[in-house]
Enzyme design. Structure first.
Site, PDB file in Angstrom:
ATOM      1  N   ARG A 107      -7.399   4.924  -2.634  1.00  0.00           N
ATOM      2  CA  ARG A 107      -8.056   5.334  -1.383  1.00  0.00           C
ATOM      3  C   ARG A 107      -8.055   6.847  -1.229  1.00  0.00           C
ATOM      4  O   ARG A 107      -6.990   7.468  -1.220  1.00  0.00           O
ATOM      5  CB  ARG A 107      -7.346   4.695  -0.181  1.00  0.00           C
ATOM      6  CG  ARG A 107      -7.307   3.179  -0.291  1.00  0.00           C
ATOM      7  CD  ARG A 107      -6.704   2.510   0.942  1.00  0.00           C
ATOM      8  NE  ARG A 107      -6.370   1.123   0.625  1.00  0.00           N
ATOM      9  CZ  ARG A 107      -7.233   0.103   0.703  1.00  0.00           C
ATOM     10  NH1 ARG A 107      -8.458   0.301   1.121  1.00  0.00           N
ATOM     11  NH2 ARG A 107      -6.850  -1.127   0.378  1.00  0.00           N
TER      12      ARG A 107
ATOM     13  N   CYS B 241       0.887  -1.167   0.000  1.00  0.00           N
ATOM     14  CA  CYS B 241       0.000   0.000   0.000  1.00  0.00           C
ATOM     15  C   CYS B 241       0.921   1.211   0.000  1.00  0.00           C
ATOM     16  O   CYS B 241       1.655   1.436   0.969  1.00  0.00           O
ATOM     17  CB  CYS B 241      -0.879  -0.019   1.245  1.00  0.00           C
ATOM     18  SG  CYS B 241      -1.835   1.504   1.443  1.00  0.00           S
TER      19      CYS B 241
END
Ligand code: SAM
Ligand code: DTB
Ligand code: SF4
Length: 323
Positions: free
Chosen positions: A268, A196
């Site tokens: 995100r 991530c």
């Protein structure tokens, strides 16, 4: 009649040229391209809800200019030692009950050190994984054997951001290098953990810096499966406290360009949503963002509460993504 290939298939175009052209095209074309790609790879109505938990607060030796938790910044944050396993587990259960399918534990550490504290984090990972949630950690720099231990404990993903372009980086952080970050990211992917990795917009960088960040993310091998796009939350007492907010349309362009470059990734819409209107968040979701952090605090700064998020998703006819 001669046929010319559409520009997007040009073999001569460099990655950086492609990123520039994608980002700067007319907004309707950019959004159309992003939506086409989004729909080919994801359910356009589904948004993954992810919850953050700060397991160790403040007194971090790094000098990240944006961060409330750095010892170099004179913020009003109350430091907290590493949390108990029970406390963290209770938060994970509550997050799951609110529809979160991913739980991310953050520690204000420069790097992971072997010992009792890391062992406790490994146990937190094991217990959260047993709840059948995705488990993510962001603990600072990692060595390969530590990444391996996190993998064995059941960690799904590790968050370690590049934050900004290689050129702008030294304006923001001086206590660790871009290369240090790349090495941690390598250790994470070598251990078979999903990466991530994203950055922060609105730290005074140029649009070119943001596009260089995207190029640096695209050069990772493998490319990140999860890309947080944070807008700076200005914190009193940090050098970036008075930095003006990111232009809304520039944010939407960044989200759409990220979606186009990383078709399979979860993009995100991370820090900074409290400063965004519902309409801007909706545009970001239309541009290809498909995850938000829910809960009233991120790590140390406020975030819209779950009820507000639920209402927004309802109004948009969108749904929390299931695993
Ligand atoms: N100490 C670890 C590290 O730096 O990797 C983990 C925690 S750190 C707070 C995680 C990420 O949060 C940072 O890399 C940065 O991108 C983001 N972040 C921190 N403070 C922020 C702020 N004020 N506004 C926006 N994003 C922020
Ligand atoms: C990321 O890129 N954003 C999240 C998560 N990774 C850990 C953190 C945002 C932190 C915002 C500032 C704060 O609350 O302290
Ligand atoms: Fe420490 Fe992470 Fe904050 Fe930087 S971003 S000061 S490494 S907690």
């Amino acid at each position: 009649m001669t046929t010319t290939l559409p520009q997007r298939y040009s073999a001569q175009e460099s990655l950086r040229e492609r990123i520039d052209r994608t980002y700067h095209q007319a907004l309707p074309d950019l959004l159309f391209e992003a939506q086409q790609i989004h729909r080919q790879h994801h359910d356009p109505r589904a948004v993954q809800l992810c919850t953050l938990c700060n397991i160790k607060t403040g007194l971090c030796p790094e000098d990240c200019a944006y961060c409330s938790q750095s010892v170099h910044n004179k913020t009003s944050l109350e430091p907290q030692p590493l949390a108990d396993i029970e406390t963290v587990l209770a938060e994970a259960k509550a997050a799951k009950a609110h529809g979160s399918t991913r739980f991310c534990m953050g520690a204000a550490w420069r790097e992971v050190k072997d010992g009792a504290q890391f062992d406790r984090v490994l146990e937190m990972v094991r217990q959260v994984a047993a709840l059948e949630m995705e488990v993510c950690c962001t603990l600072g720099m990692l060595k390969p054997h530590q990444a391996q231990r996190l993998k064995e404990a059941g960690l799904t993903a590790y968050n370690h951001n590049l934050d900004t372009s290689p050129d702008y980086y030294s304006q923001v952080i001086t206590t660790r290098t871009y290369q240090d970050r790349l090495e941690t990211i390598q250790a994470v992917s070598d251990a078979g953990i999903s990466v991530c990795c994203g950055g922060i917009l609105g730290m005074g960088e140029s649009v070119d810096d943001r596009l260089s960040l995207l190029a640096a993310l695209a050069a990772l091998d493998p490319v990140p499966e999860s890309i947080p796009i944070n807008c700076l939350v200005p914190v009193a007492g940090t050098p970036l406290k008075d930095t003006p907010p990111v232009d809304s349309i520039e944010l939407v362009r960044m989200v759409a360009t990220t979606r186009i470059l990383f078709p399979g990734a979860i993009v995100r819409l991370s820090a900074g949503r409290l400063q965004m209107s519902d309409e801007l968040q909706a545009l970001c979701l239309l541009a290809g963002a498909n995850s938000i952090f829910t809960g009233p605090v991120l790590l140390t700064t406020p975030n819209p509460d779950s009820t507000q998020d639920e209402q927004l998703l309802n109004r948009l006819g969108m749904i929390p993504r299931t695993l």
